[in-house]
Design a protein around this motif. Structure first.
Motif, PDB file in Angstrom:
ATOM      1  N   LYS A 114       0.829  -1.206   0.000  1.00  0.00           N
ATOM      2  CA  LYS A 114       0.000   0.000   0.000  1.00  0.00           C
ATOM      3  C   LYS A 114       0.863   1.255   0.000  1.00  0.00           C
ATOM      4  O   LYS A 114       1.818   1.369   0.765  1.00  0.00           O
ATOM      5  CB  LYS A 114      -0.927   0.013   1.218  1.00  0.00           C
ATOM      6  CG  LYS A 114      -1.795   1.262   1.354  1.00  0.00           C
ATOM      7  CD  LYS A 114      -2.676   1.175   2.596  1.00  0.00           C
ATOM      8  CE  LYS A 114      -3.524   2.433   2.771  1.00  0.00           C
ATOM      9  NZ  LYS A 114      -4.394   2.356   3.971  1.00  0.00           N
ATOM     10  N   SER A 115       0.517   2.174  -0.886  1.00  0.00           N
ATOM     11  CA  SER A 115       1.143   3.494  -0.904  1.00  0.00           C
ATOM     12  C   SER A 115       0.045   4.544  -0.857  1.00  0.00           C
ATOM     13  O   SER A 115      -1.069   4.303  -1.320  1.00  0.00           O
ATOM     14  CB  SER A 115       1.992   3.688  -2.169  1.00  0.00           C
ATOM     15  OG  SER A 115       3.005   2.723  -2.256  1.00  0.00           O
ATOM     16  N   VAL A 116       0.375   5.710  -0.315  1.00  0.00           N
ATOM     17  CA  VAL A 116      -0.601   6.794  -0.204  1.00  0.00           C
ATOM     18  C   VAL A 116       0.025   8.064  -0.769  1.00  0.00           C
ATOM     19  O   VAL A 116       1.164   8.424  -0.435  1.00  0.00           O
ATOM     20  CB  VAL A 116      -1.038   7.024   1.259  1.00  0.00           C
ATOM     21  CG1 VAL A 116      -2.019   8.191   1.336  1.00  0.00           C
ATOM     22  CG2 VAL A 116      -1.665   5.764   1.835  1.00  0.00           C
ATOM     23  N   VAL A 117      -0.722   8.730  -1.635  1.00  0.00           N
ATOM     24  CA  VAL A 117      -0.314  10.025  -2.178  1.00  0.00           C
ATOM     25  C   VAL A 117      -1.358  11.049  -1.752  1.00  0.00           C
ATOM     26  O   VAL A 117      -2.553  10.848  -1.978  1.00  0.00           O
ATOM     27  CB  VAL A 117      -0.211   9.998  -3.718  1.00  0.00           C
ATOM     28  CG1 VAL A 117       0.267  11.343  -4.250  1.00  0.00           C
ATOM     29  CG2 VAL A 117       0.712   8.881  -4.168  1.00  0.00           C
ATOM     30  N   SER A 118      -0.922  12.125  -1.128  1.00  0.00           N
ATOM     31  CA  SER A 118      -1.880  13.123  -0.645  1.00  0.00           C
ATOM     32  C   SER A 118      -1.386  14.524  -0.973  1.00  0.00           C
ATOM     33  O   SER A 118      -0.176  14.763  -1.110  1.00  0.00           O
ATOM     34  CB  SER A 118      -2.102  12.987   0.872  1.00  0.00           C
ATOM     35  OG  SER A 118      -0.887  13.152   1.569  1.00  0.00           O
ATOM     36  N   PHE A 119      -2.355  15.435  -1.101  1.00  0.00           N
ATOM     37  CA  PHE A 119      -2.023  16.824  -1.415  1.00  0.00           C
ATOM     38  C   PHE A 119      -2.751  17.740  -0.451  1.00  0.00           C
ATOM     39  O   PHE A 119      -3.964  17.605  -0.240  1.00  0.00           O
ATOM     40  CB  PHE A 119      -2.423  17.170  -2.853  1.00  0.00           C
ATOM     41  CG  PHE A 119      -2.088  18.588  -3.240  1.00  0.00           C
ATOM     42  CD1 PHE A 119      -0.780  18.966  -3.496  1.00  0.00           C
ATOM     43  CD2 PHE A 119      -3.092  19.552  -3.325  1.00  0.00           C
ATOM     44  CE1 PHE A 119      -0.463  20.274  -3.831  1.00  0.00           C
ATOM     45  CE2 PHE A 119      -2.788  20.859  -3.668  1.00  0.00           C
ATOM     46  CZ  PHE A 119      -1.469  21.230  -3.920  1.00  0.00           C
ATOM     47  N   ASN A 120      -1.997  18.663   0.163  1.00  0.00           N
ATOM     48  CA  ASN A 120      -2.562  19.656   1.077  1.00  0.00           C
ATOM     49  C   ASN A 120      -2.615  20.990   0.345  1.00  0.00           C
ATOM     50  O   ASN A 120      -1.579  21.583   0.044  1.00  0.00           O
ATOM     51  CB  ASN A 120      -1.697  19.755   2.343  1.00  0.00           C
ATOM     52  CG  ASN A 120      -2.289  20.700   3.373  1.00  0.00           C
ATOM     53  OD1 ASN A 120      -2.417  21.901   3.131  1.00  0.00           O
ATOM     54  ND2 ASN A 120      -2.654  20.159   4.528  1.00  0.00           N
ATOM     55  N   GLN A 121      -3.824  21.449   0.051  1.00  0.00           N
ATOM     56  CA  GLN A 121      -3.985  22.650  -0.761  1.00  0.00           C
ATOM     57  C   GLN A 121      -3.458  23.903  -0.060  1.00  0.00           C
ATOM     58  O   GLN A 121      -2.770  24.732  -0.676  1.00  0.00           O
ATOM     59  CB  GLN A 121      -5.468  22.842  -1.128  1.00  0.00           C
ATOM     60  CG  GLN A 121      -5.792  24.112  -1.872  1.00  0.00           C
ATOM     61  CD  GLN A 121      -5.116  24.203  -3.224  1.00  0.00           C
ATOM     62  OE1 GLN A 121      -4.837  23.194  -3.852  1.00  0.00           O
ATOM     63  NE2 GLN A 121      -4.836  25.432  -3.674  1.00  0.00           N
ATOM     64  N   ALA A 122      -3.753  24.077   1.213  1.00  0.00           N
ATOM     65  CA  ALA A 122      -3.324  25.285   1.925  1.00  0.00           C
ATOM     66  C   ALA A 122      -1.809  25.422   1.935  1.00  0.00           C
ATOM     67  O   ALA A 122      -1.258  26.508   1.718  1.00  0.00           O
ATOM     68  CB  ALA A 122      -3.874  25.275   3.346  1.00  0.00           C
ATOM     69  N   GLU A 123      -1.121  24.311   2.171  1.00  0.00           N
ATOM     70  CA  GLU A 123       0.341  24.339   2.219  1.00  0.00           C
ATOM     71  C   GLU A 123       0.976  24.189   0.841  1.00  0.00           C
ATOM     72  O   GLU A 123       2.144  24.548   0.647  1.00  0.00           O
ATOM     73  CB  GLU A 123       0.846  23.222   3.139  1.00  0.00           C
ATOM     74  CG  GLU A 123       0.377  23.358   4.586  1.00  0.00           C
ATOM     75  CD  GLU A 123       0.822  22.184   5.442  1.00  0.00           C
ATOM     76  OE1 GLU A 123       1.475  21.275   4.873  1.00  0.00           O
ATOM     77  OE2 GLU A 123       0.526  22.170   6.648  1.00  0.00           O
ATOM     78  N   GLY A 124       0.212  23.627  -0.111  1.00  0.00           N
ATOM     79  CA  GLY A 124       0.770  23.382  -1.434  1.00  0.00           C
ATOM     80  C   GLY A 124       1.763  22.242  -1.460  1.00  0.00           C
ATOM     81  O   GLY A 124       2.667  22.217  -2.296  1.00  0.00           O
TER      82      GLY A 124
ATOM     83  N   PRO B  55       4.856   4.870   1.237  1.00  0.00           N
ATOM     84  CA  PRO B  55       6.201   4.509   0.775  1.00  0.00           C
ATOM     85  C   PRO B  55       6.176   4.025  -0.676  1.00  0.00           C
ATOM     86  O   PRO B  55       5.270   3.302  -1.073  1.00  0.00           O
ATOM     87  CB  PRO B  55       6.601   3.375   1.721  1.00  0.00           C
ATOM     88  CG  PRO B  55       5.287   2.760   2.126  1.00  0.00           C
ATOM     89  CD  PRO B  55       4.288   3.872   2.174  1.00  0.00           C
ATOM     90  N   ILE B  56       7.148   4.451  -1.449  1.00  0.00           N
ATOM     91  CA  ILE B  56       7.256   4.090  -2.870  1.00  0.00           C
ATOM     92  C   ILE B  56       8.673   3.603  -3.138  1.00  0.00           C
ATOM     93  O   ILE B  56       9.635   4.201  -2.666  1.00  0.00           O
ATOM     94  CB  ILE B  56       6.929   5.296  -3.770  1.00  0.00           C
ATOM     95  CG1 ILE B  56       5.459   5.706  -3.603  1.00  0.00           C
ATOM     96  CG2 ILE B  56       7.201   4.971  -5.235  1.00  0.00           C
ATOM     97  CD1 ILE B  56       5.055   6.905  -4.427  1.00  0.00           C
ATOM     98  N   ASP B  57       8.798   2.531  -3.896  1.00  0.00           N
ATOM     99  CA  ASP B  57      10.119   1.955  -4.167  1.00  0.00           C
ATOM    100  C   ASP B  57      10.464   1.976  -5.652  1.00  0.00           C
ATOM    101  O   ASP B  57      11.325   1.219  -6.102  1.00  0.00           O
ATOM    102  CB  ASP B  57      10.193   0.525  -3.633  1.00  0.00           C
ATOM    103  CG  ASP B  57       9.129  -0.375  -4.230  1.00  0.00           C
ATOM    104  OD1 ASP B  57       8.310   0.128  -5.031  1.00  0.00           O
ATOM    105  OD2 ASP B  57       9.106  -1.572  -3.896  1.00  0.00           O
ATOM    106  N   ARG B  58       9.787   2.835  -6.411  1.00  0.00           N
ATOM    107  CA  ARG B  58      10.032   2.933  -7.847  1.00  0.00           C
ATOM    108  C   ARG B  58      10.059   4.383  -8.297  1.00  0.00           C
ATOM    109  O   ARG B  58       9.520   5.260  -7.612  1.00  0.00           O
ATOM    110  CB  ARG B  58       8.932   2.187  -8.609  1.00  0.00           C
ATOM    111  CG  ARG B  58       9.133   0.696  -8.707  1.00  0.00           C
ATOM    112  CD  ARG B  58       7.817  -0.018  -8.869  1.00  0.00           C
ATOM    113  NE  ARG B  58       7.072  -0.064  -7.628  1.00  0.00           N
ATOM    114  CZ  ARG B  58       5.862  -0.581  -7.512  1.00  0.00           C
ATOM    115  NH1 ARG B  58       5.255  -1.064  -8.565  1.00  0.00           N
ATOM    116  NH2 ARG B  58       5.251  -0.604  -6.345  1.00  0.00           N
TER     117      ARG B  58
END
Length: 515
Positions: free
Chosen positions: A352-362, A368-371
């Protein structure tokens, strides 16, 4: 072998009667007849039962029984995820197969029926539909029809092409005219590139009872418009699809579909990069190589970074993440460890990997990603002054390839991180509260109008409207409508001019991509 197992006398040449209600018959049917074929070459079975709902047991539909036992038999070793392909056996029968919706006639009416059919089936939990993409029987040769059908298939639960045994109705892209071959090939590759997104959606959906395709009224049950656009649907909870199911206009060479954009954050077309204000009805006009697929501000779509993935569905060698800023966003990527190319022992487990974006902070974080991973920020057409990229907290901005792609259909900021450390975490800092650029539609409209098969005077009159941004929007659209041309002529122009309400603002920041 079957006769011996069943004690059947072959002396009189009498056939063995098919009797799925008999346990002895079913045992021989699976362990002798099918097992021998499986040893030769067969990964799973299509249960193409068409002989009706009758058996020796009143009320027992053979198709239900066949689905049940074939499904269990396929998973008999405990290591195989069972899979069968079968016809519809009534409500509830979706618990076993990938569904086959029946032989489709090669007509535009058949294509127009399928989006609503697929979305509505989700109401009873039947989400694993596959259709005869391109049509199966009868009808006539129509390369545009097949191409639009392939595009719908890309954004369907199962991508399956099928046709009758006809020399003229095959579905290989190279069997079609060059214009259509290129588009079909492009979209088939896109489907393959979407496997990380599709796999994750289906794993989560199998646990949370969320079909891949959902009608609009699931998400917007209190809106009358959600019921008024039955062919429109939500795909993977992230994308809004408005299928084109009619031929192109001969003058403009554009396909069209009327759609509804629900209230909330704005939408961006992932093929053109155009931003659209929400809470409105609109007609989309698209070239053959385009399709109305829209993502909200605050969307992340994981993909295979390869433009042309190889055969099979092993886990990707590198990721590409399609990112639409403007709101907080999160994407989960799930992978079966057994699908790793390097996994010679066919190990089990899920990554499992998680990608997230915080708009206020940009800030975007991924791990974790291994590629290696590529991040495509759509409609961001300049490099932020304070851009920083970190790997496990270490500043590696200078090692990263950063480009602004403005020559493609959908301009954007592309950040390529070649890191391959096991379990690394990437952080990308764009700067506080970044915003999507206003996409000035001049270049797109120039290309569209150039392709119009009409009088040059009509083109000149339309172009005068396009380049006049000194007037307020009501004056511009009023002038456009006063020309008196057909909707198919002025519609594509008004769509682009009215897409983003910021276009006519004196404070708008034009994107460099469209000059």
């Amino acid at each position: 072998e079957m006769a011996k197992a069943l004690g059947h006398d072959t002396g009189g040449k009498k056939p063995i009667i098919f009797d799925p209600s008999c346990p002895k018959f079913m045992k021989a049917y699976l362990e002798i007849l099918h097992r021998n074929l499986e040893k030769t070459a067969c990964d799973f079975w299509w249960i193409d039962w068409q002989q009706g709902p009758y058996s020796k047991v009143p009320g027992l539909d053979p198709l239900w029984l066949l689905n049940h036992f074939h499904y269990l038999d396929h998973g008999r070793d405990g290591n195989t995820s069972p899979l069968i392909f079968s016809r519809y056996a009534g409500p509830g029968s979706q618990r076993y197969p990938v569904g086959f919706s029946g032989d489709t006639v090669v007509t535009w009416d058949s294509l127009a029926f399928q989006p609503e059919f697929t979305a509505t089936a989700s109401n009873i939990g039947y989400g694993w539909w596959s259709h005869d993409i391109g049509g199966h029987i009868f009808g006539e040769r129509d390369d545009e029809l097949v191409t639009r059908w392939v595009q719908l298939g890309v954004f369907s639960p199962i991508f399956r092409l099928h046709s009758s045994d006809s020399k003229w109705n095959s579905k290989e892209p190279w069997m079609y005219r060059s214009e259509y071959e290129k588009v079909m090939s492009k979209f088939m590759k896109l489907r393959h590139r979407l496997v990380p997104f599709l796999y994750t959606c289906n794993v989560i959906g199998s646990v949370e009872d969320e079909p891949l395709v959902q009608p609009m009224y699931w998400m917007y049950p209190d809106s009358n418009q959600a019921y008024a656009f039955p062919n429109q649907y939500i795909f993977g909870s992230k994308l809004l699809i408005a299928p084109i199911v009619e031929p192109r206009d001969r003058t403009t060479n554009l396909g069209a579909v009327k759609a509804w954009l629900p209230p909330g954050p704005r939408f961006i077309d992932i093929f053109t990069g155009q931003l659209y204000d929400a809470d409105r009805e609109i007609t989309f006009y698209r070239r053959l190589e385009e399709y109305p697929v829209l993502a909200r501000e605050g969307t992340i779509i994981p993909m295979d970074a390869s433009p042309a993935p190889g055969n099979g569905c092993l886990n990707v060698d590198a990721f590409e993440f399609l990112v639409v800023i403007g709101n907080n966003a999160e994407a989960i990527v799930l992978e079966d460890v057994g699908d790793d190319a390097s996994n010679s022992t066919a190990g089990k487990g899920q990554r499992k990997s998680v990608v997230s974006f915080n708009q206020a902070e940009g800030n975007l974080t991924a791990g974790p990603i291994d590629r290696p991973s590529k991040f495509r920020f759509m409609s961001l057409t300049s490099v932020p002054d304070d851009l920083k990229i970190y790997c496990n907290g270490i500043d590696r901005t200078k090692e990263v390839k950063v480009t602004v792609e403005d020559g493609c259909q959908a301009p954007g900021l592309v950040i390529e991180c070649s890191f391959s450390e096991i379990g690394h975490c990437i952080t990308i800092e764009l700067g506080p509260d970044p915003r999507l650029n206003v996409m000035k539609p001049t270049r797109r409209l120039e290309h569209l109008i150039m392709d119009y098969q009409c009088e040059f005077e009509i083109k000149d009159q339309l172009w005068k409207v396009v380049i006049d941004h000194m007037k307020p929007v009501n004056a511009v659209i009023g002038t456009l409508l006063s020309l008196g041309y057909e909707d198919s002529i002025v519609g594509p122009v008004s769509e682009q001019l009215l897409a983003d309400g910021r276009l006519f603002s004196p404070f708008a920041k034009w994107t460099l991509a469209d000059g």
